[in-house]
Motif scaffolding. Structure first.
Motif: not given
Length: 269
Positions: A72, A184, A186, A218-219, A222-223
């Motif tokens: 990451e 990330a 969300d 792609t981000k 996500r968290t």
């Protein structure tokens, strides 16, 4: 003869290799070849590439993780992901900058193509915590362009500085515009796996008159461990056509405009 695959396919395979090595600490090359259903020679080539980028160590018959590197956070790996999307972002975001502006850039690899473009605009002052961004701009040779590198504790996996000293230096800066990219996101909430970097991204946003967020598909969804607010603090969000509509809608409900770019051939992760 086994095909080596496209550049995007090769990078996806290397990401799988890196992830397995990081998760397990060390993996035999024969096991990697079996899991990926490729030849041992292909794995050797992948490991040589990853080792040259200082993402892992290749030993006799094995691949060994480097303790400071994660999938990451490794800038050296993420730089080669979503390249067409990042170039499309850069083309759009560069229009937000005028000669004489003071520009803040964080260390996200998403912003590397933008840094190259900014390096060609005369009379900018560019402030960044990223050694790589500073070199990209400084090497472009635009006249009367000044690069200010925010100091602090250096982390090789990010190729950048963060921490108390970095925030102290940033507190004395007032920028025309700040560009940032989250690890990330969300439902419009922003996250980063490292607290120091979450704090820095938030501070960069506060240090500029305007701010823009660049985030590829792609981000989304996500968290990570540390949240640092939501997209409402930004004046513009730029993403690509593969981003789910519900994620875009969550940002727009906050009153933030979202510009969706359509690169000619967006690679997938």
């Amino acid at each position: 003869m086994q095909s080596r695959g496209s550049e995007a396919e090769v990078e996806r395979r290397r990401r799988r290799v890196l992830r397995q090595v990081i998760e397990e600490g060390a993996v035999r090359i024969a096991v990697l070849a079996e899991n990926l259903q490729v030849s041992a020679m292909t794995v050797h080539r992948d490991l040589a590439n990853l080792e040259s980028r200082k993402l892992l160590e290749k030993r006799r018959g094995m691949a060994v993780a480097l303790p400071e590197v994660t999938v990451e956070t490794a800038t050296r790996f993420r730089e080669y992901q979503q390249t067409e999307v990042k170039e499309a972002f850069a083309e759009l975001l560069a229009r937000e900058v005028s000669p004489g502006d003071t520009v803040l850039l964080d260390c996200g690899s998403t912003l590397f193509p933008l840094a190259r473009r900014l390096g060609r605009i005369e009379g900018l002052t560019v402030v960044t915590n990223s050694v790589r961004v500073a070199s990209l701009i400084g090497g472009a040779g635009a006249p009367r362009t000044e690069v200010v590198l925010l100091g602090g504790r250096y982390r090789p996996d990010f190729e950048a500085c963060a921490g108390t000293d970095t925030l102290r230096h940033l507190s004395r800066i007032r920028a025309t515009i700040a560009f940032s990219s989250p690890t990330a996101i969300d439902r419009a909430r922003l996250f980063h796996p490292v607290q120091e970097w979450a704090d820095l991204k938030e501070a960069m946003r506060e240090a500029a008159e305007r701010s823009a967020l660049a985030v590829d598909h792609t981000k989304f969804g996500r968290t990570a461990t540390h949240g640092y607010g939501d997209a409402s603090g930004y004046d513009l969000v730029v993403t690509d056509t593969a981003t789910p509509e519900e994620q875009i809608a969550a940002i727009e409900r906050l009153g933030v405009p979202v510009h969706v770019v359509a690169p000619s051939s967006a690679s997938t992760d």
